[in-house]
Write a protein that holds these residues in place. Structure first.
Motif, mmCIF file in Angstrom:
data_model
loop_
_atom_site.group_PDB
_atom_site.id
_atom_site.type_symbol
_atom_site.label_atom_id
_atom_site.label_comp_id
_atom_site.label_asym_id
_atom_site.label_seq_id
_atom_site.Cartn_x
_atom_site.Cartn_y
_atom_site.Cartn_z
ATOM 1 N N VAL A 220 26.783 -5.706 29.968
ATOM 2 C CA VAL A 220 25.846 -6.302 29.010
ATOM 3 C C VAL A 220 26.586 -6.828 27.784
ATOM 4 O O VAL A 220 26.354 -7.957 27.329
ATOM 5 C CB VAL A 220 24.784 -5.262 28.593
ATOM 6 N N ILE A 221 27.501 -6.024 27.244
ATOM 7 C CA ILE A 221 28.214 -6.431 26.019
ATOM 8 C C ILE A 221 29.114 -7.623 26.275
ATOM 9 O O ILE A 221 29.111 -8.610 25.533
ATOM 10 C CB ILE A 221 29.029 -5.242 25.465
ATOM 11 N N SER A 222 29.897 -7.574 27.351
ATOM 12 C CA SER A 222 30.867 -8.649 27.600
ATOM 13 C C SER A 222 30.193 -9.939 28.034
ATOM 14 O O SER A 222 30.590 -11.031 27.605
ATOM 15 C CB SER A 222 31.876 -8.204 28.664
ATOM 16 N N GLN A 223 29.143 -9.828 28.849
ATOM 17 C CA GLN A 223 28.534 -11.042 29.394
ATOM 18 C C GLN A 223 27.567 -11.706 28.427
ATOM 19 O O GLN A 223 27.385 -12.915 28.473
ATOM 20 C CB GLN A 223 27.810 -10.690 30.700
ATOM 21 N N GLN A 224 26.963 -10.937 27.536
ATOM 22 C CA GLN A 224 25.954 -11.502 26.646
ATOM 23 C C GLN A 224 26.407 -11.601 25.188
ATOM 24 O O GLN A 224 26.060 -12.555 24.510
ATOM 25 C CB GLN A 224 24.673 -10.662 26.718
ATOM 26 N N VAL A 232 35.808 -20.705 24.045
ATOM 27 C CA VAL A 232 36.531 -20.520 25.307
ATOM 28 C C VAL A 232 36.032 -19.277 26.032
ATOM 29 O O VAL A 232 35.857 -19.258 27.254
ATOM 30 C CB VAL A 232 38.044 -20.429 25.050
ATOM 31 N N ALA A 233 35.782 -18.219 25.260
ATOM 32 C CA ALA A 233 35.296 -16.985 25.873
ATOM 33 C C ALA A 233 33.918 -17.165 26.471
ATOM 34 O O ALA A 233 33.566 -16.496 27.452
ATOM 35 C CB ALA A 233 35.277 -15.871 24.831
ATOM 36 N N GLN A 234 33.125 -18.077 25.929
ATOM 37 C CA GLN A 234 31.765 -18.254 26.426
ATOM 38 C C GLN A 234 31.740 -18.673 27.882
ATOM 39 O O GLN A 234 31.057 -18.077 28.706
ATOM 40 C CB GLN A 234 31.013 -19.275 25.574
ATOM 41 N N SER A 235 32.491 -19.725 28.223
ATOM 42 C CA SER A 235 32.460 -20.227 29.598
ATOM 43 C C SER A 235 33.056 -19.225 30.582
ATOM 44 O O SER A 235 32.626 -19.136 31.730
ATOM 45 C CB SER A 235 33.216 -21.555 29.683
ATOM 46 N N ILE A 236 34.051 -18.439 30.135
ATOM 47 C CA ILE A 236 34.699 -17.480 31.038
ATOM 48 C C ILE A 236 33.821 -16.259 31.252
ATOM 49 O O ILE A 236 33.543 -15.853 32.383
ATOM 50 C CB ILE A 236 36.075 -17.067 30.481
ATOM 51 N N LEU A 237 33.358 -15.665 30.150
ATOM 52 C CA LEU A 237 32.604 -14.419 30.260
ATOM 53 C C LEU A 237 31.225 -14.630 30.848
ATOM 54 O O LEU A 237 30.712 -13.764 31.561
ATOM 55 C CB LEU A 237 32.502 -13.751 28.883
ATOM 56 N N GLU A 238 30.599 -15.767 30.548
ATOM 57 C CA GLU A 238 29.262 -15.995 31.072
ATOM 58 C C GLU A 238 29.257 -16.043 32.598
ATOM 59 O O GLU A 238 28.303 -15.595 33.237
ATOM 60 C CB GLU A 238 28.696 -17.288 30.504
ATOM 61 N N ARG A 239 30.331 -16.553 33.178
ATOM 62 C CA ARG A 239 30.374 -16.720 34.633
ATOM 63 C C ARG A 239 31.169 -15.641 35.343
ATOM 64 O O ARG A 239 30.886 -15.338 36.509
ATOM 65 C CB ARG A 239 30.954 -18.099 34.971
ATOM 66 N N PHE A 240 32.188 -15.079 34.681
ATOM 67 C CA PHE A 240 33.087 -14.183 35.400
ATOM 68 C C PHE A 240 33.200 -12.799 34.778
ATOM 69 O O PHE A 240 34.063 -12.021 35.172
ATOM 70 C CB PHE A 240 34.480 -14.818 35.487
ATOM 71 N N ALA A 241 32.323 -12.473 33.826
ATOM 72 C CA ALA A 241 32.385 -11.140 33.219
ATOM 73 C C ALA A 241 32.150 -10.051 34.256
ATOM 74 O O ALA A 241 32.717 -8.955 34.167
ATOM 75 C CB ALA A 241 31.353 -11.034 32.096
ATOM 76 N N LEU A 242 31.340 -10.334 35.253
ATOM 77 C CA LEU A 242 31.044 -9.338 36.275
ATOM 78 C C LEU A 242 32.311 -8.910 37.016
ATOM 79 O O LEU A 242 32.552 -7.717 37.220
ATOM 80 C CB LEU A 242 30.002 -9.894 37.251
ATOM 81 N N LEU A 243 33.138 -9.867 37.399
ATOM 82 C CA LEU A 243 34.385 -9.537 38.094
ATOM 83 C C LEU A 243 35.328 -8.762 37.184
ATOM 84 O O LEU A 243 35.977 -7.799 37.616
ATOM 85 C CB LEU A 243 35.068 -10.816 38.579
ATOM 86 N N LEU A 244 35.413 -9.175 35.920
ATOM 87 C CA LEU A 244 36.302 -8.488 34.977
ATOM 88 C C LEU A 244 35.855 -7.045 34.762
ATOM 89 O O LEU A 244 36.682 -6.124 34.741
ATOM 90 C CB LEU A 244 36.325 -9.245 33.641
ATOM 91 N N CYS A 245 34.559 -6.834 34.626
ATOM 92 C CA CYS A 245 34.040 -5.479 34.401
ATOM 93 C C CYS A 245 34.256 -4.598 35.622
ATOM 94 O O CYS A 245 34.601 -3.413 35.489
ATOM 95 C CB CYS A 245 32.555 -5.546 34.050
ATOM 96 N N ILE A 246 34.046 -5.155 36.817
ATOM 97 C CA ILE A 246 34.292 -4.383 38.037
ATOM 98 C C ILE A 246 35.750 -3.934 38.088
ATOM 99 O O ILE A 246 36.055 -2.767 38.399
ATOM 100 C CB ILE A 246 33.929 -5.208 39.287
#
Length: 549
Positions: A220-224, A232-246
């Motif tokens: 929730v924190i990283s993606q939102q 730059v962080a917006q485009s990366i985290l919005e789409r790929f935060a799930l993989l990074l958190c896993i």
């Protein structure tokens, strides 16, 4: 023409009075009003638009990871009760991945053509448990022989019961049913397909709270929130935060495992928390291509087939709800009745394929993957089609697939808390096309939502570990059908909503129900965009009979 208030024939000019301001709706001065919107304007990529190829591949891999969680959950529930060991579980996961990949590709090409992943369905659990229970008293030389015999019985029931979806779809029965839908019916139907899976979310997070809860909070924190720190962080985290958190939480779980945090805990805690307790990596073959009847000749028993028919019917209702959600989250119009019907028919063919290749359950449209469309705001069809390559690849190269299948289930459950909620919320958006202030609509919506959750909850609470539910007549197959149907929130919501909405002042409330908005989308040529979103590729519709389109 309005009648003058000056009844005397006096032609002297009268002083003009200032016109009274038009009456404004109550509360309009307190903020803006948002008109209904057929398409979500904040999607970055809709069904026809595609990200760059590197992003497409990463997003496709993300879809594979999301559907892998459900695949492992189902195999974990069923395989041990069938007598199978870690090696059998690994092969079952491979088979489920292979059939899911093929069925997803078929649906995106010749079914609804929406970006929906076709994954293994929980709707078949009760029927599968019934088969397992029926064979529990039989004598076998080994547990592995019992596993293979049970798999063959499930195969046979899947093959025969697939005729239900084929008839419903290509026989146009489902098409006629969906014509009774209105936004008042679609709203609770889509809502409960997300909310009804709540037992697969936080309760499983709590099985290993020190891993599941950090995953939920970090996502929730990283993606939102963190995406707003820098463009730059917006485009990366919005789409790929799930993989990074896993990756981060999986590494954290590995540290806890190596440090011995779970050496002296209960067996169930080890199964949920340790990254090495499934023994999948050591048991999976390096290369194993799934092939028809890999477990042996299917076994056909009437009682098993009838029970599985109830699950096939339930999977149709679940897929229909998921298709409506996918259409909103991919920027498409609601799927026409003939498109939903042909997709259900193709789902029946997919279940036939599942039976041939030895899947332990049938497939249905994956709710969690549709939620991922909303999380990433990428509704591209190509992304989902590329994800099938990962499913098929990891189903063949077993060691690589088993590596990712070792991700602890509470991590997947934390992800599903957000994805299921996203689908439930998109269901609420359909009510904007009906009269939200109609007490009649409020009644239909309320009773459909509540009973769609309450009735299945009663059936689930009163179902034991062997699959025996509240309905316990001498006819086991009849019990399986009713227990399966009424354990499904989308099925119950469909029945209640459709009956009440079409019998309670239906004609007098035609406009209030939102039917005039939905009718053009339900017809083949009712809206010009229907052909754009749902026509077959490469003009193959010219060679297919119209009844199958």
């Amino acid at each position: 023409m309005g009648e003058t208030h000056n009844h005397e024939h006096n032609h002297q000019p009268q002083p003009q009075q200032a016109a009274a301001p038009p009456a404004m709706p109550l509360g309009s001065a307190r903020g803006p009003m948002f008109p209904p919107a057929e398409q979500l304007l904040q999607l970055h990529y809709c069904i026809h638009s595609n990200p760059s190829w590197p992003q497409t591949v990463l997003l496709a891999f993300q879809h594979y990871i999301v559907m892998l969680g459900t695949t492992v959950m189902i195999a974990t529930v069923l395989v041990p009760q069938m007598g199978g060991g870690p090696g059998d579980k690994a092969r079952v996961i491979q088979s489920l991945l292979f059939t899911s990949g093929v069925n997803t590709l078929l649906q995106t090409l010749f079914g609804t053509r929406l970006p929906t992943v076709m994954g293994p369905s929980f709707a078949y659990i009760i029927s599968a448990l019934s088969v397992i229970n029926d064979l529990s008293d039989s004598t076998f030389r080994s547990e592995h022989q019992r596993f293979e015999h049970t798999m063959r019985a499930i195969q046979g029931s899947l093959i025969v019961s697939s005729i239900i979806n084929i008839i419903l779809g290509y026989g146009q029965v489902w098409r006629k049913l969906t014509r009774f839908f209105s936004p008042v019916v679609i709203t609770p139907l889509v809502c409960v397909v997300g909310l009804g899976l709540s037992a697969r979310a936080f309760p499983q997070v709590a099985d290993c709270i020190e891993i599941g809860l950090p995953m939920l909070i970090l996502l929730v924190i990283s993606q939102q929130y963190m995406q707003r720190v820098h463009p730059v962080a917006q485009s990366i985290l919005e789409r790929f935060a799930l993989l990074l958190c896993i990756g981060l939480i999986w590494a954290f779980a590995a540290i806890l495992t190596v440090a011995g945090a779970y050496n002296h805990v209960k067996e169930q805690t080890k199964m949920s928390c340790r990254i090495d307790h499934s023994f999948l990596l050591s048991s999976a073959p390096w290369i194993k291509v799934p092939y028809p009847f890999q477990w042996g000749t299917p076994i056909f028993r009437a009682s098993h087939v009838f029970g599985m028919m109830g699950a096939a019917l339930v999977s149709s209702a679940e897929s229909t709800a998921t298709f409506y959600a996918a259409s909103r989250l991919s920027g498409a119009t609601p799927p026409p009745a003939h498109v939903v019907s042909r997709s259900i028919g193709l789902q029946g063919i997919g279940q036939l394929f599942d039976g041939f290749f030895g899947a332990v359950v049938g497939t249905t449209a994956s709710v969690e993957n549709v939620g991922l469309l909303g999380l990433t705001r990428v509704g591209s069809r190509r992304v989902v089609q590329i994800s099938t390559a990962f499913m098929i690849f990891f189903s063949i190269f077993g060691k690589f697939g088993a590596f990712f299948a070792q991700i602890p289930l509470p991590i997947f459950a934390a992800i599903y808390c957000i994805l299921y909620g996203t689908v439930a919320a998109i269901g609420i958006s359909f009510i904007q096309f009906a009269n939200k202030n109609s007490m009649r609509n409020i009644y239909v919506l309320g009773i459909s939502l509540f009973l769609g959750l309450s009735i299945p909850q009663y059936f689930v609470m009163n179902t034991d570990i062997t699959g025996h539910g509240p309905v316990r007549t001498p006819a086991g197959w009849f019990n399986d059908i009713l227990n399966t149907i009424f354990s499904s929130p989308p099925t119950v919501a469909t029945i209640v909503g459709t009956v009440v909405d079409n019998t309670l002042e239906a004609r007098h409330s035609y406009d209030d129900r939102g039917v005039p908005w939905l009718v053009p989308f339900q017809r083949r040529k009712g809206d010009s965009r229907n052909e754009e979103f749902y026509s077959y590729p490469l003009r193959i519709n010219e060679y297919i009979p119209s009844r199958f389109l």
